[in-house]
Design an enzyme around this catalytic site. Structure first.
Site, short mmCIF file in Angstrom:
data_model
loop_
_atom_site.label_atom_id
_atom_site.label_comp_id
_atom_site.label_asym_id
_atom_site.label_seq_id
_atom_site.Cartn_x
_atom_site.Cartn_y
_atom_site.Cartn_z
N HIS A 64 0.83 -1.21 0.00
CA HIS A 64 0.00 0.00 0.00
C HIS A 64 0.86 1.26 0.00
O HIS A 64 1.45 1.63 1.02
CB HIS A 64 -0.93 -0.04 1.23
CG HIS A 64 -1.92 1.07 1.27
ND1 HIS A 64 -2.24 1.76 2.41
CD2 HIS A 64 -2.67 1.64 0.29
CE1 HIS A 64 -3.14 2.67 2.14
NE2 HIS A 64 -3.42 2.63 0.87
N GLU A 90 2.94 0.57 3.35
CA GLU A 90 2.47 -0.48 4.26
C GLU A 90 2.51 -1.80 3.51
O GLU A 90 2.01 -1.89 2.38
CB GLU A 90 1.03 -0.18 4.70
CG GLU A 90 0.89 1.03 5.60
CD GLU A 90 -0.56 1.36 5.96
OE1 GLU A 90 -0.77 1.96 7.01
OE2 GLU A 90 -1.48 1.04 5.18
N ASN A 114 -4.92 4.44 7.61
CA ASN A 114 -6.33 4.80 7.39
C ASN A 114 -7.23 4.45 8.57
O ASN A 114 -8.36 4.88 8.65
CB ASN A 114 -6.87 4.17 6.10
CG ASN A 114 -6.41 4.96 4.89
OD1 ASN A 114 -6.09 6.14 5.00
ND2 ASN A 114 -6.34 4.30 3.74
N1 LIG Z 1 -5.61 7.72 -4.82
C1 LIG Z 1 -5.09 7.47 -3.64
O1 LIG Z 1 -4.81 8.37 -2.84
C2 LIG Z 1 -4.78 6.04 -3.25
C3 LIG Z 1 -3.83 5.81 -2.24
C4 LIG Z 1 -3.49 4.49 -1.92
C5 LIG Z 1 -4.13 3.44 -2.57
N2 LIG Z 1 -5.08 3.70 -3.53
C6 LIG Z 1 -5.68 2.53 -4.20
O2 LIG Z 1 -5.04 2.38 -5.47
C7 LIG Z 1 -5.97 1.87 -6.44
C8 LIG Z 1 -6.04 2.81 -7.62
O3 LIG Z 1 -6.39 4.11 -7.20
P1 LIG Z 1 -6.13 5.40 -8.13
O4 LIG Z 1 -6.45 6.58 -7.27
O5 LIG Z 1 -4.81 5.30 -8.78
O6 LIG Z 1 -7.28 5.21 -9.23
P2 LIG Z 1 -7.41 5.90 -10.66
O7 LIG Z 1 -8.84 6.00 -10.95
O8 LIG Z 1 -6.56 7.13 -10.76
O9 LIG Z 1 -6.74 4.82 -11.66
C9 LIG Z 1 -7.27 3.53 -11.89
C10 LIG Z 1 -6.82 3.08 -13.28
O10 LIG Z 1 -7.14 1.70 -13.43
C11 LIG Z 1 -7.61 1.48 -14.74
N3 LIG Z 1 -8.42 0.26 -14.73
C12 LIG Z 1 -9.66 0.07 -14.28
N4 LIG Z 1 -10.03 -1.22 -14.42
C13 LIG Z 1 -8.97 -1.86 -14.97
C14 LIG Z 1 -8.70 -3.21 -15.33
N5 LIG Z 1 -9.62 -4.16 -15.17
N6 LIG Z 1 -7.48 -3.50 -15.84
C15 LIG Z 1 -6.54 -2.55 -16.00
N7 LIG Z 1 -6.73 -1.26 -15.67
C16 LIG Z 1 -7.94 -0.92 -15.17
C17 LIG Z 1 -8.39 2.72 -15.10
O11 LIG Z 1 -8.49 2.88 -16.50
C18 LIG Z 1 -7.53 3.80 -14.44
O12 LIG Z 1 -6.56 4.31 -15.32
C19 LIG Z 1 -7.28 1.67 -5.69
O13 LIG Z 1 -7.34 0.34 -5.24
C20 LIG Z 1 -7.16 2.64 -4.51
O14 LIG Z 1 -7.92 2.23 -3.40
C21 LIG Z 1 -5.40 4.97 -3.89
#
Ligand SMILES: NC(=O)c1ccc[n+]([C@@H]2O[C@H](COP(=O)([O-])OP(=O)(O)OC[C@H]3O[C@@H](n4cnc5c(N)ncnc54)[C@H](O)[C@@H]3O)[C@@H](O)[C@H]2O)c1
Length: 392
Positions: free
Chosen positions: A137, A149, A187
């Site tokens: 994470h 993490e 979190n």
């Molecule tokens: N944004 C944050 O602050 C943060 C921090 C830590 C963890 N996360 C976790 O990280 C993950 C992504 O978050 P994010 O903010 O980068 O999201 P985001 O929406 O910016 O990006 C997600 C990407 O995944 C792609 N996608 C969706 N379905 C897909 C699939 N089946 N195969 C391949 N690509 C696919 C989308 O096209 C998009 O480009 C989530 O699980 C979120 O909980 C987010």
């Protein structure tokens, strides 16, 4: 080492940059070509800015970019030693991607998820070899935030955990090992920063500007809770709280706030929508705090003791070590001090008395003191400060 990153959004792009900077060959996959193009352009911009600032030279930029290939098929990750998934936060979709991925990669490939809120055990259950699955994470923005993490699931083998810890350290990150429980460390432990601030506001004890001012001036937090919620987005921050609340079987400590729910429903999401707890834009005069020292001290003490209680309780339930709980909050969300170190400074008596006073006033389970704090008082101990123990 070959690293496959699935999803080229905010987190996937950042993780790809981190791995590529450390010399890994990265295959970055997304189902949407626009997302891949955007990611490539964003990296170009970030690296050019680093050159302007004199942090890297052109050769380094070329090296990092050369380490990343943008691919449009999951099959292209077949040679990866480690894959990290950062797609939409949806369990069914993640499970589907994981079980498809397993048909392409080798027996020994480590398959990790960057999920913020889903259980690693449930994601791992989609694999034929769940012992290779683990949570890694990162925090946003991944290239800047030092903390990662690492979350082994019940199925994860110790070899996989050890390997991942060593890889992430090679990537110059600080690892906090966490149990596979809702919110992991950060979190979960950070919830009262928002929740107790909202509660104080909802009770009408102070306005948002005064609460923010109290925590910044007396606590040294870089942003007050309301400024931070506006920065994160009220929709996202509310959803995290609600997810943690439900995942803890409705423990009242994590109860979400109607104030935040209504702001979110109204579209007052914070900075990104121009209005949240504050208004944003040109010619907006920011509310000024009521600079009342007694009130500010009460606000700060109340939020701080709830944070300390949460950190202590995470230790009580063996979610992570005391060291990792403190590192997680200072390196993952930039708290000025670790919460258990803060408890040592304030004194265990102070923590327990403050919590018992709140409990006596409200008679709500939300204010129950963690058993570990009472134990520390009984045994005259501190979490870290050995000198204090020796003096006693
Ligand atoms: N944004 C944050 O602050 C943060 C921090 C830590 C963890 N996360 C976790 O990280 C993950 C992504 O978050 P994010 O903010 O980068 O999201 P985001 O929406 O910016 O990006 C997600 C990407 O995944 C792609 N996608 C969706 N379905 C897909 C699939 N089946 N195969 C391949 N690509 C696919 C989308 O096209 C998009 O480009 C989530 O699980 C979120 O909980 C987010």
């Amino acid at each position: 080492m070959i690293v496959g990153v699935i999803g080229s959004g905010t987190m996937g792009s950042g993780i790809a940059q981190v791995a590529a900077t450390s010399g890994c060959e990265v295959k970055l996959f997304d189902t949407k070509q626009e997302a891949l193009d955007r990611s490539k352009q964003a990296l170009e911009k970030i690296l050019s800015r680093l050159i302007e600032k004199g942090r890297i030279d052109q050769a380094e930029k070329t090296r990092i970019q050369g380490n990343i290939s943008y691919v449009d098929s999951l099959k292209d990750l077949k040679d990866a030693d480690l894959t990290i998934e950062a797609i939409i936060e949806n369990l069914d979709i993640k499970k589907k991607v994981f079980s498809e991925l397993e048909t392409y990669v080798s027996e020994n490939t480590i398959i990790a998820s960057n999920t913020s809120s889903l259980s690693i055990a449930s994601i791992a259950s989609s694999l034929k070899k769940p012992e290779r699955c683990i949570g890694i994470h990162f925090f946003n923005p991944a290239p800047l935030m030092k903390l990662v993490e690492v979350i082994p699931a019940v199925q994860t083998s110790t070899q996989v955990t050890d390997k991942v810890v060593s890889i992430i350290k090679d990537w110059k990150k600080i690892v906090a090992l966490a149990k596979d429980t809702p919110g992991f460390i950060v979190n979960r432990v950070a919830r009262p920063f928002y929740g107790e601030a909202l509660r104080i506001y909802e009770e009408g004890l102070a306005d948002v500007a005064t609460i923010d001012w109290s925590l910044k001036t007396l606590g040294g937090f870089r942003m007050g809770p309301f400024e931070l919620m506006d920065f994160i987005g009220n929709d996202i921050n509310y959803t995290v709280t609600e997810t943690v609340f439900k995942a803890f079987y409705y423990d009242p400590r994590y109860k979400p706030s109607f104030t935040q729910k209504r702001l979110s429903e109204a579209g007052y999401l914070g900075r990104k929508s121009g209005k949240g707890y504050y208004e944003y834009g040109e010619n907006v005069i920011k509310q000024s705090p009521k600079e009342d020292k007694v009130l500010a001290q009460y606000i700060f003490d109340r939020v701080l003791v709830m944070l300390i209680n949460e950190a202590a309780d995470a230790l009580f339930w063996n979610i992570a070590s005391a060291e990792d709980i403190d590192i997680a909050m200072t390196k993952g969300v930039n708290y000025p001090k670790g919460l258990l170190t803060w408890a040592d400074e304030k004194g265990m008596d102070w923590c327990v008395n403050m919590l018992d006073n709140l409990y006596n006033e409200y008679h709500e389970d939300r204010y129950r003191c963690s058993p570990i704090l009472r134990k520390m008082v009984r045994e005259n101990r501190t979490f870290f400060n050995k000198k204090l123990v020796a003096d006693n």
